[in-house]
Design a protein around this motif. Structure first.
Motif, PDB file in Angstrom:
ATOM      1  N   PHE A  16      16.973 -42.618  30.666  1.00  0.00           N
ATOM      2  CA  PHE A  16      16.101 -41.887  29.750  1.00  0.00           C
ATOM      3  C   PHE A  16      15.074 -41.066  30.537  1.00  0.00           C
ATOM      4  O   PHE A  16      14.876 -39.878  30.279  1.00  0.00           O
ATOM      5  N   GLN A 128      10.715 -49.819  24.094  1.00  0.00           N
ATOM      6  CA  GLN A 128      11.735 -48.777  24.050  1.00  0.00           C
ATOM      7  C   GLN A 128      11.869 -48.234  22.624  1.00  0.00           C
ATOM      8  O   GLN A 128      12.044 -47.030  22.433  1.00  0.00           O
ATOM      9  N   LYS A 132      11.389 -44.446  21.515  1.00  0.00           N
ATOM     10  CA  LYS A 132      12.396 -43.723  20.732  1.00  0.00           C
ATOM     11  C   LYS A 132      11.731 -42.971  19.571  1.00  0.00           C
ATOM     12  O   LYS A 132      12.094 -41.827  19.278  1.00  0.00           O
ATOM     13  N   THR A 135      10.266 -39.746  20.619  1.00  0.00           N
ATOM     14  CA  THR A 135      11.195 -38.667  20.978  1.00  0.00           C
ATOM     15  C   THR A 135      11.692 -37.866  19.772  1.00  0.00           C
ATOM     16  O   THR A 135      12.329 -36.835  19.957  1.00  0.00           O
ATOM     17  N   VAL A 143      18.989 -39.692  23.556  1.00  0.00           N
ATOM     18  CA  VAL A 143      18.583 -41.090  23.476  1.00  0.00           C
ATOM     19  C   VAL A 143      19.733 -41.869  22.861  1.00  0.00           C
ATOM     20  O   VAL A 143      20.164 -41.575  21.746  1.00  0.00           O
ATOM     21  N   GLU A 145      21.926 -44.508  20.969  1.00  0.00           N
ATOM     22  CA  GLU A 145      21.645 -45.155  19.683  1.00  0.00           C
ATOM     23  C   GLU A 145      21.157 -46.594  19.841  1.00  0.00           C
ATOM     24  O   GLU A 145      20.424 -47.102  19.003  1.00  0.00           O
ATOM     25  N   PHE A 147      19.244 -47.675  22.383  1.00  0.00           N
ATOM     26  CA  PHE A 147      17.993 -47.701  23.137  1.00  0.00           C
ATOM     27  C   PHE A 147      16.904 -48.274  22.224  1.00  0.00           C
ATOM     28  O   PHE A 147      16.659 -47.770  21.133  1.00  0.00           O
TER      29      PHE A 147
END
Length: 162
Positions: A16, A128, A132, A135, A143, A145, A147
């Motif tokens: 990432f 995380q 996400k 983002t 990213v 799925e 994560f």
């Protein structure tokens, strides 16, 4: 198995971070009360570093973090830290004491290295998930799925799909 799971999660973070620009890494996310991807990444790394660096003395205190501004603001530096953690986590399980201050009181609890490593893994996945969220709407970021998704949730989804 635990070491492999932690390394896999750290690999996800590294992948990432390899895509994130400095602007994206330092952007105050309104959905996260103005916190940045860098702040969440630093927090993940520093808890792992506490466990690794305090392992030999046998008492882990996650409040004793350095809060390094370089980890928080430079994604390439954070990647170096992730790699250091990745290389350093394979330690024998042993009894540890966990020390913390809560509401002004100093408490200590018995723990062990594997339990604390599992705590750090779960803590990492939680952050995380927050990263996400940060983002959403950022272009040029891929990213995965899974994560920020707990391994038990991934397994549950696989079973439901069958």
């Amino acid at each position: 198995m635990l070491i492999q799971a932690v390394r896999h999660t750290l690999d996800e973070i590294d992948h990432f971070l390899s895509q994130v620009s400095a602007d994206q890494y330092n952007y105050p996310c309104p959905q996260l009360s103005g916190s940045t991807i860098g702040q969440h990444t630093r927090h993940i790394i520093e808890l792992f570093e506490c466990l690794i660096n305090q392992y030999d003395e046998g008492t882990i205190n996650y409040d004793n973090r350095c809060r390094n501004p370089l980890t928080e603001t430079l994604p390439d530096y954070a990647r170096e830290c992730v790699e250091m953690v990745r290389k350093s986590i394979n330690k024998p399980d042993k009894q540890l004491m966990l020390a913390q201050r809560i509401a002004g009181e100093h408490i200590t609890l018995q723990s062990n290295y594997h339990r604390e490593l599992l705590y750090n893994l779960e803590h990492c996945i939680h952050h995380q998930a927050l990263i996400k969220v940060a983002t959403v709407g950022m272009r040029d970021l891929q990213v995965h799925e899974n994560f920020g998704v707990a391994p038990s949730t991934i397994e549950f989804k696989k079973q439901c799909a069958q």
